[in-house]
Scaffold this active site. Structure first.
Site, PDB file in Angstrom:
ATOM      1  N   CYS A 158       0.820  -1.227   0.000  1.00 60.67           N
ATOM      2  CA  CYS A 158       0.000   0.000   0.000  1.00 60.67           C
ATOM      3  C   CYS A 158       0.848   1.270   0.000  1.00 60.67           C
ATOM      4  O   CYS A 158       0.454   2.294  -0.564  1.00 60.67           O
ATOM      5  CB  CYS A 158      -0.928  -0.004   1.216  1.00 60.67           C
ATOM      6  SG  CYS A 158      -0.115  -0.440   2.757  1.00 60.67           S
ATOM      7  N   HIS A 251      -2.732   6.929   2.912  1.00 61.41           N
ATOM      8  CA  HIS A 251      -1.287   7.077   3.052  1.00 61.41           C
ATOM      9  C   HIS A 251      -0.844   8.296   2.226  1.00 61.41           C
ATOM     10  O   HIS A 251      -1.124   8.387   1.023  1.00 61.41           O
ATOM     11  CB  HIS A 251      -0.554   5.852   2.505  1.00 61.41           C
ATOM     12  CG  HIS A 251      -0.697   4.605   3.352  1.00 61.41           C
ATOM     13  ND1 HIS A 251      -1.314   4.575   4.578  1.00 61.41           N
ATOM     14  CD2 HIS A 251      -0.245   3.333   3.127  1.00 61.41           C
ATOM     15  CE1 HIS A 251      -1.263   3.343   5.060  1.00 61.41           C
ATOM     16  NE2 HIS A 251      -0.626   2.573   4.202  1.00 61.41           N
TER      17      HIS A 251
HETATM   18  N1  LIG Z   1      -4.785  -3.834   6.565  1.00 60.61           N
HETATM   19  C1  LIG Z   1      -4.198  -3.398   5.450  1.00 60.61           C
HETATM   20  O1  LIG Z   1      -4.405  -2.273   4.974  1.00 60.61           O
HETATM   21  C2  LIG Z   1      -3.259  -4.290   4.696  1.00 60.61           C
HETATM   22  C3  LIG Z   1      -2.661  -3.786   3.553  1.00 60.61           C
HETATM   23  C4  LIG Z   1      -1.827  -4.613   2.813  1.00 60.61           C
HETATM   24  C5  LIG Z   1      -1.605  -5.900   3.227  1.00 60.61           C
HETATM   25  N2  LIG Z   1      -2.196  -6.384   4.369  1.00 60.61           N
HETATM   26  C6  LIG Z   1      -1.954  -7.799   4.681  1.00 60.61           C
HETATM   27  O2  LIG Z   1      -3.169  -8.521   4.442  1.00 60.61           O
HETATM   28  C7  LIG Z   1      -3.306  -9.612   5.357  1.00 60.61           C
HETATM   29  C8  LIG Z   1      -4.602  -9.468   6.114  1.00 60.61           C
HETATM   30  O3  LIG Z   1      -4.566  -8.263   6.847  1.00 60.61           O
HETATM   31  P1  LIG Z   1      -5.772  -7.800   7.777  1.00 60.61           P
HETATM   32  O4  LIG Z   1      -5.433  -6.444   8.234  1.00 60.61           O
HETATM   33  O5  LIG Z   1      -7.052  -8.027   7.062  1.00 60.61           O
HETATM   34  O6  LIG Z   1      -5.647  -8.863   8.979  1.00 60.61           O
HETATM   35  P2  LIG Z   1      -6.752  -9.311  10.028  1.00 60.61           P
HETATM   36  O7  LIG Z   1      -7.811  -8.289  10.146  1.00 60.61           O
HETATM   37  O8  LIG Z   1      -6.027  -9.737  11.250  1.00 60.61           O
HETATM   38  O9  LIG Z   1      -7.426 -10.627   9.345  1.00 60.61           O
HETATM   39  C9  LIG Z   1      -6.702 -11.806   9.187  1.00 60.61           C
HETATM   40  C10 LIG Z   1      -7.540 -12.878   8.501  1.00 60.61           C
HETATM   41  O10 LIG Z   1      -6.726 -14.072   8.412  1.00 60.61           O
HETATM   42  C11 LIG Z   1      -7.384 -15.138   9.109  1.00 60.61           C
HETATM   43  N3  LIG Z   1      -6.382 -15.934   9.825  1.00 60.61           N
HETATM   44  C12 LIG Z   1      -5.594 -15.555  10.846  1.00 60.61           C
HETATM   45  N4  LIG Z   1      -4.837 -16.584  11.262  1.00 60.61           N
HETATM   46  C13 LIG Z   1      -5.158 -17.664  10.472  1.00 60.61           C
HETATM   47  C14 LIG Z   1      -4.736 -19.005  10.409  1.00 60.61           C
HETATM   48  N5  LIG Z   1      -3.815 -19.491  11.248  1.00 60.61           N
HETATM   49  N6  LIG Z   1      -5.286 -19.813   9.469  1.00 60.61           N
HETATM   50  C15 LIG Z   1      -6.218 -19.341   8.614  1.00 60.61           C
HETATM   51  N7  LIG Z   1      -6.665 -18.066   8.633  1.00 60.61           N
HETATM   52  C16 LIG Z   1      -6.132 -17.232   9.542  1.00 60.61           C
HETATM   53  C17 LIG Z   1      -8.341 -14.459  10.080  1.00 60.61           C
HETATM   54  O11 LIG Z   1      -9.385 -15.358  10.418  1.00 60.61           O
HETATM   55  P3  LIG Z   1     -10.145 -15.294  11.851  1.00 60.61           P
HETATM   56  O12 LIG Z   1     -11.085 -14.119  11.784  1.00 60.61           O
HETATM   57  O13 LIG Z   1     -10.880 -16.590  11.903  1.00 60.61           O
HETATM   58  O14 LIG Z   1      -9.107 -15.154  12.906  1.00 60.61           O
HETATM   59  C18 LIG Z   1      -8.810 -13.276   9.247  1.00 60.61           C
HETATM   60  O15 LIG Z   1      -9.787 -13.693   8.322  1.00 60.61           O
HETATM   61  C19 LIG Z   1      -2.066  -9.560   6.251  1.00 60.61           C
HETATM   62  O16 LIG Z   1      -1.115 -10.460   5.743  1.00 60.61           O
HETATM   63  C20 LIG Z   1      -1.599  -8.113   6.131  1.00 60.61           C
HETATM   64  O17 LIG Z   1      -0.221  -8.018   6.331  1.00 60.61           O
HETATM   65  C21 LIG Z   1      -3.021  -5.613   5.101  1.00 60.61           C
END
Ligand SMILES: NC(=O)c1ccc[n+]([C@@H]2O[C@H](COP(=O)([O-])OP(=O)(O)OC[C@H]3O[C@@H](n4cnc5c(N)ncnc54)[C@H](OP(=O)(O)O)[C@@H]3O)[C@@H](O)[C@H]2O)c1
Length: 361
Positions: A158, A251
């Site tokens: 991002c 950002h």
């Molecule tokens: N937030 C942003 O703007 C952004 C931008 C770019 C990249 N990212 C990347 O995108 C990814 C998701 O980010 P997020 O902010 O959406 O994270 P998040 O809100 O913590 O969501 C994580 C997701 O992954 C699932 N999960 C966690 N542990 C797991 C496991 N052991 N096995 C299977 N599923 C699992 C969770 O399921 P449960 O609900 O069941 O726990 C949830 O659906 C990350 O890798 C992050 O680095 C985020």
């Protein structure tokens, strides 16, 4: 049966997953039919699994509330229900690499928001307006994976979306040295002020891994396919500092640039306003009409006024002026969870469908 492609969201209960679900409500080509998350959520109705964690400002779409969440790790079962998946799971890098390839090997294309595969040499990392031709590396990846339609494609981080498109628009002037400081929103860490109250009125001068991504990823996007892999460009140097600021979405980047060929201010502005690419040509459903716009006012772009430009898919630029050490400087703004995350991935999937890489199973 619906003519739309059936989509699964891996990590659909998380913040980026929720953004995918919101963006895909009423999408003309794609329909969310399957949602998968951790074993903690599996077996529950989507609405119950998310509970109080819904972080979008728009309500949860009715169509997904009753979908029973599946376990991301039950790859065959999830893959059997969908034409392709978006990946937004939060696991270790090695686990994400393995699970995304496992889906690809079931002949299910994976369009990922994660960083795990961004440097896998035959995985395209694409901003559709900048390097749509990198999708051609998929043919080499399929040979490695032994698949006919399964592959992984990713979108970049991002943080780079507020300046890499601008530098691309200025390519004819040959930018070669770039200093960027990014001011990054808390939603980039999957947080709101409710779950990160220490960020109110605060600045944190560190975001793990972010500076390396911000310096290196643009070079891969500007690279070329050679011998079946993407070779990054090496004619531009970027140095970056990434700062977390008390902003929910958006950002901002403050950037200094040296050019080999000196442009005028008007040439820089014209290059920004006239920049467009394949998504605009093909009129892809999520493509902004104008990808980058220049704002003349001294106090723009502002996060609160400008972050939703082109439904969060556009980049706003302002304050282009000459610099006493570098040649020119500017300020850029983009929406980190739309263009920078789920929206960027949806546009990649639209491009892949238009190019014939994603089809009905
Ligand atoms: N937030 C942003 O703007 C952004 C931008 C770019 C990249 N990212 C990347 O995108 C990814 C998701 O980010 P997020 O902010 O959406 O994270 P998040 O809100 O913590 O969501 C994580 C997701 O992954 C699932 N999960 C966690 N542990 C797991 C496991 N052991 N096995 C299977 N599923 C699992 C969770 O399921 P449960 O609900 O069941 O726990 C949830 O659906 C990350 O890798 C992050 O680095 C985020």
């Amino acid at each position: 049966m619906s003519e739309k492609l059936r989509v699964g969201i891996l990590g659909g209960t998380g913040m980026v997953g929720q953004r995918f679900i919101s963006l895909l409500e009423n999408h003309p080509w794609f329909e969310v039919t399957t949602i998968a998350a951790s074993p903690r959520s599996a077996g529950q109705r989507y609405e119950d699994a998310v509970g109080g964690r819904w972080k979008m400002t728009t309500p949860m779409p009715e169509a997904v509330k009753d979908i029973i969440v599946k376990n991301v790790n039950e790859v065959e079962e999830v893959a059997s229900e969908v034409d392709f998946v978006f990946s937004a799971v939060d696991m270790s890098k090695d686990e994400i690499k393995a699970i995304e390839e496992a889906y690809a090997k079931t002949e299910t294309p994976v369009v990922s928001n994660n960083s795990a595969h961004r440097w896998t040499p035959d995985v395209p990392m694409v901003v559709p307006e900048i390097n749509p031709q990198h999708m051609e590396v998929i043919e080499f990846q399929k040979k490695r994976l032994g698949t006919t339609r399964g592959f992984v494609a990713v979108k970049p981080n991002c943080s780079i979306q507020s300046y890499a498109p601008v530098l691309t628009a200025w390519k004819e002037f040959e930018p070669y040295e770039v200093v960027a400081t990014t001011y990054q929103a808390i939603s980039g860490a999957g947080k709101t002020f409710k779950d990160w109250p220490e960020m109110e009125g605060n600045i944190i001068p560190f975001i793990s891994g972010e500076e390396e991504k911000s310096e290196k990823e643009p070079l891969r996007i500007w690279g070329e396919i050679k011998d079946g892999v993407i070779v990054p460009a090496d004619d531009v140097k970027i140095t970056c500092q990434c700062i977390r600021v008390p902003v929910l979405n958006g950002h901002t980047a403050a950037v200094f640039v040296k050019f080999r060929k000196q442009p005028t201010k008007q040439q820089l502005i014209d290059a920004i306003n006239n920049f467009s690419g394949v998504p605009q040509e093909l009129k892809l459903p999520s493509a902004p009409k104008q990808f980058i716009r220049y704002m003349e006012e001294d106090n723009r772009p502002q996060v609160s006024l400008d972050v939703d430009y082109e439904n969060g898919m556009g980049v706003s630029v302002g304050r282009i002026r000459e610099d006493s050490i570098y040649d020119w400087k500017f300020v850029g703004l983009s929406h980190n969870t739309v263009r920078g995350a789920a929206g960027g991935a949806v546009l990649c999937a639209e491009l892949l469908k238009a190019q014939g890489y994603i089809t009905k199973k």
